[in-house]
Write a protein that holds these residues in place. Structure first.
Motif, PDB file in Angstrom:
ATOM      1  N   LEU A 165      62.788  15.904  35.968  1.00  0.00           N
ATOM      2  CA  LEU A 165      63.213  14.704  36.007  1.00  0.00           C
ATOM      3  C   LEU A 165      62.859  14.106  34.876  1.00  0.00           C
ATOM      4  O   LEU A 165      64.057  13.413  34.183  1.00  0.00           O
ATOM      5  CB  LEU A 165      63.075  14.107  37.312  1.00  0.00           C
ATOM      6  CG  LEU A 165      63.737  12.852  37.398  1.00  0.00           C
ATOM      7  CD1 LEU A 165      65.198  12.865  37.565  1.00  0.00           C
ATOM      8  CD2 LEU A 165      63.315  12.060  38.740  1.00  0.00           C
ATOM      9  N   ALA A 166      61.817  14.005  34.335  1.00  0.00           N
ATOM     10  CA  ALA A 166      60.949  13.059  33.093  1.00  0.00           C
ATOM     11  C   ALA A 166      62.055  13.848  32.232  1.00  0.00           C
ATOM     12  O   ALA A 166      62.280  12.742  31.170  1.00  0.00           O
ATOM     13  CB  ALA A 166      59.778  13.083  33.025  1.00  0.00           C
ATOM     14  N   GLU A 167      62.089  15.024  31.696  1.00  0.00           N
ATOM     15  CA  GLU A 167      62.786  15.577  30.632  1.00  0.00           C
ATOM     16  C   GLU A 167      64.251  15.308  30.514  1.00  0.00           C
ATOM     17  O   GLU A 167      64.716  14.831  29.740  1.00  0.00           O
ATOM     18  CB  GLU A 167      62.781  16.992  30.538  1.00  0.00           C
ATOM     19  CG  GLU A 167      61.353  17.419  30.310  1.00  0.00           C
ATOM     20  CD  GLU A 167      61.051  19.086  30.232  1.00  0.00           C
ATOM     21  OE1 GLU A 167      62.135  19.602  30.333  1.00  0.00           O
ATOM     22  OE2 GLU A 167      59.941  19.760  30.134  1.00  0.00           O
ATOM     23  N   ASP A 168      65.084  15.289  31.881  1.00  0.00           N
ATOM     24  CA  ASP A 168      66.331  14.732  32.057  1.00  0.00           C
ATOM     25  C   ASP A 168      66.517  13.153  31.725  1.00  0.00           C
ATOM     26  O   ASP A 168      67.490  12.624  30.990  1.00  0.00           O
ATOM     27  CB  ASP A 168      66.864  15.235  33.486  1.00  0.00           C
ATOM     28  CG  ASP A 168      67.719  16.495  33.427  1.00  0.00           C
ATOM     29  OD1 ASP A 168      67.837  17.084  32.426  1.00  0.00           O
ATOM     30  OD2 ASP A 168      67.916  16.910  34.683  1.00  0.00           O
ATOM     31  N   LEU A 169      65.520  12.447  32.132  1.00  0.00           N
ATOM     32  CA  LEU A 169      65.610  10.905  31.761  1.00  0.00           C
ATOM     33  C   LEU A 169      65.403  10.815  30.352  1.00  0.00           C
ATOM     34  O   LEU A 169      66.089   9.727  29.696  1.00  0.00           O
ATOM     35  CB  LEU A 169      64.587  10.410  32.655  1.00  0.00           C
ATOM     36  CG  LEU A 169      64.934  10.446  34.229  1.00  0.00           C
ATOM     37  CD1 LEU A 169      63.569   9.629  34.822  1.00  0.00           C
ATOM     38  CD2 LEU A 169      66.153   9.552  34.518  1.00  0.00           C
ATOM     39  N   ALA A 209      75.016  21.982  22.724  1.00  0.00           N
ATOM     40  CA  ALA A 209      74.195  22.953  22.996  1.00  0.00           C
ATOM     41  C   ALA A 209      72.926  22.588  23.685  1.00  0.00           C
ATOM     42  O   ALA A 209      72.330  23.488  24.022  1.00  0.00           O
ATOM     43  CB  ALA A 209      73.791  23.812  21.798  1.00  0.00           C
ATOM     44  N   THR A 210      72.940  21.313  24.177  1.00  0.00           N
ATOM     45  CA  THR A 210      71.889  20.816  24.715  1.00  0.00           C
ATOM     46  C   THR A 210      71.697  21.236  26.409  1.00  0.00           C
ATOM     47  O   THR A 210      72.487  21.178  27.035  1.00  0.00           O
ATOM     48  CB  THR A 210      71.617  19.327  24.830  1.00  0.00           C
ATOM     49  OG1 THR A 210      71.510  18.892  23.405  1.00  0.00           O
ATOM     50  CG2 THR A 210      70.310  18.725  25.295  1.00  0.00           C
ATOM     51  N   LEU A 211      70.749  21.757  26.709  1.00  0.00           N
ATOM     52  CA  LEU A 211      70.377  22.385  28.032  1.00  0.00           C
ATOM     53  C   LEU A 211      69.613  21.135  29.070  1.00  0.00           C
ATOM     54  O   LEU A 211      69.068  20.162  28.426  1.00  0.00           O
ATOM     55  CB  LEU A 211      69.594  23.511  28.219  1.00  0.00           C
ATOM     56  CG  LEU A 211      70.081  24.676  27.310  1.00  0.00           C
ATOM     57  CD1 LEU A 211      69.197  25.846  27.660  1.00  0.00           C
ATOM     58  CD2 LEU A 211      71.635  25.083  27.841  1.00  0.00           C
ATOM     59  N   PRO A 212      69.960  21.355  30.357  1.00  0.00           N
ATOM     60  CA  PRO A 212      69.171  20.195  31.259  1.00  0.00           C
ATOM     61  C   PRO A 212      67.630  20.515  31.120  1.00  0.00           C
ATOM     62  O   PRO A 212      67.082  21.559  30.654  1.00  0.00           O
ATOM     63  CB  PRO A 212      69.746  20.790  32.700  1.00  0.00           C
ATOM     64  CG  PRO A 212      71.057  21.453  32.444  1.00  0.00           C
ATOM     65  CD  PRO A 212      70.892  22.054  31.215  1.00  0.00           C
ATOM     66  N   GLY A 213      67.064  19.416  31.627  1.00  0.00           N
ATOM     67  CA  GLY A 213      65.585  19.631  31.380  1.00  0.00           C
ATOM     68  C   GLY A 213      64.963  20.222  32.685  1.00  0.00           C
ATOM     69  O   GLY A 213      65.702  20.485  33.683  1.00  0.00           O
ATOM     70  N   GLN A 214      63.832  20.712  32.274  1.00  0.00           N
ATOM     71  CA  GLN A 214      63.132  21.419  33.503  1.00  0.00           C
ATOM     72  C   GLN A 214      62.555  20.357  34.487  1.00  0.00           C
ATOM     73  O   GLN A 214      62.382  21.020  35.730  1.00  0.00           O
ATOM     74  CB  GLN A 214      61.773  22.133  32.789  1.00  0.00           C
ATOM     75  CG  GLN A 214      62.319  23.347  31.770  1.00  0.00           C
ATOM     76  CD  GLN A 214      62.863  24.251  32.713  1.00  0.00           C
ATOM     77  OE1 GLN A 214      62.698  24.851  33.606  1.00  0.00           O
ATOM     78  NE2 GLN A 214      64.058  24.934  31.950  1.00  0.00           N
ATOM     79  N   TYR A 261      72.554  15.758  29.056  1.00  0.00           N
ATOM     80  CA  TYR A 261      72.700  16.631  28.189  1.00  0.00           C
ATOM     81  C   TYR A 261      74.206  17.171  27.767  1.00  0.00           C
ATOM     82  O   TYR A 261      74.191  17.429  26.434  1.00  0.00           O
ATOM     83  CB  TYR A 261      71.991  17.822  28.925  1.00  0.00           C
ATOM     84  CG  TYR A 261      72.294  17.883  30.369  1.00  0.00           C
ATOM     85  CD1 TYR A 261      73.494  18.758  30.958  1.00  0.00           C
ATOM     86  CD2 TYR A 261      71.428  17.598  31.283  1.00  0.00           C
ATOM     87  CE1 TYR A 261      73.855  18.622  32.116  1.00  0.00           C
ATOM     88  CE2 TYR A 261      71.541  17.571  32.676  1.00  0.00           C
ATOM     89  CZ  TYR A 261      72.986  18.123  33.044  1.00  0.00           C
ATOM     90  OH  TYR A 261      73.118  18.443  34.553  1.00  0.00           O
ATOM     91  N   ALA A 262      75.072  16.606  28.383  1.00  0.00           N
ATOM     92  CA  ALA A 262      76.280  17.103  28.036  1.00  0.00           C
ATOM     93  C   ALA A 262      76.886  16.245  27.001  1.00  0.00           C
ATOM     94  O   ALA A 262      77.707  16.596  26.082  1.00  0.00           O
ATOM     95  CB  ALA A 262      77.209  16.928  29.181  1.00  0.00           C
ATOM     96  N   GLY A 263      76.004  15.047  26.827  1.00  0.00           N
ATOM     97  CA  GLY A 263      76.756  14.030  25.906  1.00  0.00           C
ATOM     98  C   GLY A 263      75.989  13.992  24.248  1.00  0.00           C
ATOM     99  O   GLY A 263      76.068  13.408  23.500  1.00  0.00           O
TER     100      GLY A 263
END
Length: 368
Positions: A92-96, A85-90, A78-80
């Motif tokens: 694991l699938a969202e983060d992936l 302004a992107t936030l971590p996913g709720q 999300y930092a990249g």
């Protein structure tokens, strides 16, 4: 030494505390690969390792340079994402899914950075575009063994294939052990993020950072955050935001994502009230230096057994009072000797508890 984050123009609403399942999975993989870094997780590591499928364990070794030596930025994709302004996913699938949004260049640079010494805090071409950097990356990968060399060659030749491999591997880890772990930890991490959010709202950034770690301070006049670490680095929010990401599995590591062009992230261990505040790098250096002198070592031997006056120490060690006083001053400045007055005498004694902490303090300082 420290990592500095310039926060000029940073708006309060752009400072967000939020847990990340992918970041915690990265820490889980690190703890499984380097259990010595995390003595408090020995039970969890033993339980997970005992039931780990041998095929998955072998795959875990194939790319362990992403999490064994330290912690790859790939676990905080999300930092990249452009815009800061992107936030971590709720989940694991969202983060992936966010990991899939990184460009091939971002993915390869982040995957090779720690082991292949690629540019981190400054702009520049990566190994996909620069043939010289590509050769250097493979040379350095070869020095770490044939397994990493093969992985590096495949990564540089076909990034999409390795990206698909990594996503499948992380999903298999989730199914094998992490989903159960995350179900247990996510409530604690969410509660800590809410606490930091409330501190930000009620007391401001300085108080929130102090709660993140004593090693993190706000220099308001300079418009920057300073993280006390055995390393140098600099980044800026530059119109974007700042993320505070808690970890339960990460102690004693305090990570600062300061990759050029990425949103700054403080990845911090959730506090344990029973643990004393870690010393600063400067304090640790003072203590190690104070104990490195043979005369002070001999003084410590005496002071560990009983309290002594300066006059008594001069007789025991055959030195002058000014010499003894100079060495005592160094030990006191380092916080290793306590003094108390008894009538007209001043007694000095070694702080045994403080000295006994040096081993764990030193380990925490270099792993921070």
């Amino acid at each position: 030494m420290s990592v500095r984050i310039d926060i000029g123009g940073l708006r309060p609403e752009n400072i967000v505390a939020a847990p990340s399942p992918l970041a915690e999975l990265g820490m889980a993989l690190h703890a499984l690969s380097e259990p010595g870094h995390h003595p408090g997780l020995q039970g969890w590591v033993t339980a997970v390792t005992a039931r780990l499928d041998c095929h998955l364990a072998d795959r875990m070794c194939e790319a362990d340079f992403l999490w064994r030596t330290t912690f790859s930025d790939l676990f905080q994709p999300y930092a990249g994402i452009p815009g800061g302004a992107t936030l971590p996913g709720q989940t694991l699938a969202e983060d992936l899914d966010l990991l899939d949004k990184l460009s091939d260049e971002q993915f390869v640079d982040a995957a090779l950075e720690f082991t292949c010494s690629l540019p981190y805090g400054s702009p520049g071409a990566g190994p996909l575009a620069d043939a010289g950097l590509r050769r250097r990356a493979l040379d350095l990968a070869a020095a770490r063994g044939p397994r990493q060399l093969r992985f590096g060659e495949r990564l540089l030749a076909d990034p999409p294939r390795i990206r698909a491999w990594l996503r499948r591997f992380l999903q298999d880890c989730d199914e094998a052990f992490f989903a159960e772990t995350w179900a247990r930890l996510r409530h604690q991490l969410a509660a800590d993020a809410r606490h930091k959010t409330e501190l930000l709202r009620r007391k401001g950034l300085a108080e929130a950072l102090a709660a993140v770690s004593p090693a993190v301070t706000l220099e308001e006049d300079a418009g920057r955050i300073t993280v006390d670490k055995l390393g140098e680095g600099r980044t800026a929010t530059a119109g974007g935001g700042l993320l505070l990401v808690p970890t339960s599995l990460g102690r004693p590591h305090l990570m600062v994502l300061h990759r050029y062009g990425w949103q700054p992230v403080l990845h911090y261990p959730v506090g344990s009230p029973e643990l004393a505040a870690p010393p600063s790098v400067e304090q640790l250096t003072l203590r190690m230096t104070a104990l490195s002198h043979p005369v002070r070592m001999r003084l410590c031997r005496s002071l560990a057994r009983s309290a002594f006056t300066t006059g008594e120490l001069t007789q025991v060690h055959g030195m002058t009072a000014p010499e003894i006083s100079r060495h005592l001053s160094v030990l006191k400045k380092a916080g290793l000797v306590t003094t108390r007055r008894r009538g007209r005498y001043v007694l000095h004694q070694l702080d045994v508890a403080m000295v006994s902490r040096l081993g764990s303090d030193f380990l925490e300082g270099i792993l921070r």
